[in-house]
Scaffold this active site. Structure first.
Site, PDB file in Angstrom:
ATOM      1  N   GLU A   8      -4.853  -3.555   4.873  1.00 19.21           N
ATOM      2  CA  GLU A   8      -5.644  -3.183   3.649  1.00 19.21           C
ATOM      3  C   GLU A   8      -5.358  -4.360   2.821  1.00 19.21           C
ATOM      4  O   GLU A   8      -6.177  -4.203   1.652  1.00 19.21           O
ATOM      5  CB  GLU A   8      -4.870  -1.852   2.903  1.00 19.21           C
ATOM      6  N   CYS A  51       3.387   0.522   7.241  1.00 17.18           N
ATOM      7  CA  CYS A  51       4.627  -0.572   7.096  1.00 17.18           C
ATOM      8  C   CYS A  51       5.749   0.424   6.605  1.00 17.18           C
ATOM      9  O   CYS A  51       6.422   1.014   7.653  1.00 17.18           O
ATOM     10  CB  CYS A  51       4.325  -1.480   5.643  1.00 17.18           C
ATOM     11  N   HIS A  79      -0.118  -4.839   7.345  1.00 18.57           N
ATOM     12  CA  HIS A  79      -0.931  -4.491   5.938  1.00 18.57           C
ATOM     13  C   HIS A  79      -2.351  -4.837   6.070  1.00 18.57           C
ATOM     14  O   HIS A  79      -2.801  -5.620   5.346  1.00 18.57           O
ATOM     15  CB  HIS A  79      -0.238  -4.968   4.833  1.00 18.57           C
TER      16      HIS A  79
END
Length: 318
Positions: A237, A142, A235
């Site tokens: 994760e 990001c 993102h």
């Protein structure tokens, strides 16, 4: 194989409850295996939550992984206990003489600031320069990806008319590349950002390739052929409730925010969010660890030289 993390790290209990195979330092040292050494430069304010998210993905691999944690000395985190930083984190000054198989540079909620106005920008530039000779492969996430594209190639970021917020479908442009091995034709990734990098700027740089993008969210994955750096704008994760937490926070503060796209059933925030990205996230990180780190990094890390002289499994550094 398990992920080796420091004893008593808060993430340990969470990961063990999820059946993520972890190993403490004492047990790891008893095994005759050279683990992959990964540095996590954590720029997020909620460092413990980010640690847990990334360790969950790094631990879902047949490789043994040893993780060190770094934070920027030029910025004092306000949302992480000082005791946690002292116990588990190091500064660049403390690690700069080491070499690593891989490094992750996280995002940070500062994307609307000019890069040069970020408190720790100079220190981050030193770290990114250091990574060229001391890290085999670096994964930027990001804002970390935007910062690295700007630092290495002068690629600017642009403000968006409204926040890119939700879970968006993506496609793979270069299916022969190992980063996306095993991915479906369409896969989902969470995004939460106010800025973007643009395809036309990236295409002007011959050393870069766009591996994946989204009709709505734009460029998603870029790879640097020369330095083996990967730039991920989303993102993957994120936990199931991370977007909900961000949405509820902004609503409570009276900030303008749309309901995250493709997240709640019927766009109803009263319902439980639907997780669409977990399998793709696990594949992304396991493919990075295997094909872009393990398959290319030297067994003796002291032999690691400037990364432009090394090549990954795909050839030509990609």
């Amino acid at each position: 194989m398990p992920i080796k993390i420091p004893n008593n790290l808060p993430a340990v209990n969470i990961l063990e409850k999820e059946n993520i195979f972890t190993m403490d330092e004492k047990r790891a040292y008893s095994q005759d295996i050279r683990p992959l050494r990964i540095m996590l430069l954590n720029l997020m304010p909620t460092k413990i939550a980010t640690e847990t998210q990334l360790l969950r993905l790094l631990g879902n691999s047949p490789l043994q992984v040893e993780v060190d944690f770094m934070y920027t000395a030029t910025h004092e985190p306000k949302h992480t206990p000082h005791e946690h930083l002292v116990k588990f984190y190091e500064t660049f000054e403390e690690v700069k003489n080491r070499k690593y198989d891989g490094m992750i540079i996280t995002g940070a909620p500062i994307e609307q600031m000019p890069f040069e106005e970020v408190e720790y920008w100079s220190e981050l530039c030193d770290i990114m320069a250091w990574s060229r000779k001391n890290v085999y492969s670096t994964l930027h996430i990001c804002w970390g990806a935007q910062a690295a594209l700007y630092y290495h190639y002068g690629i600017p970021k642009y403000d968006l008319p409204k926040k890119m917020f939700g879970v968006f479908p993506h496609t793979v442009n270069m299916k022969e590349k190992m980063l996306f091995r095993g991915f479906d034709d369409i896969f989902y990734v969470p995004h939460s950002r106010h800025t973007e990098v643009r395809r036309e700027d990236i295409e002007k740089v011959p050393q870069l390739s766009i591996l994946s993008e989204s009709p709505e969210a734009g460029v998603y994955a870029v790879i640097d052929k020369k330095y083996r750096h990967l730039f991920i704008t989303g993102h993957s994760e994120y936990d199931p409730l991370t977007l909900k937490t961000e949405y509820d926070r902004d609503v409570a503060q009276g900030l303008p925010i749309n309901i995250p796209a493709n997240y709640y059933p019927n766009d109803d925030p009263q319902q439980q969010p639907v997780v669409r990205w977990r399998s793709a996230a696990n594949l992304l990180f396991s493919n990075w660890l295997n094909y872009y780190v393990y398959q290319g990094t030297p067994f003796d890390l002291e032999k690691l030289t400037a990364s432009e002289n090394l090549r990954g499994i795909d050839g030509d550094g990609i």
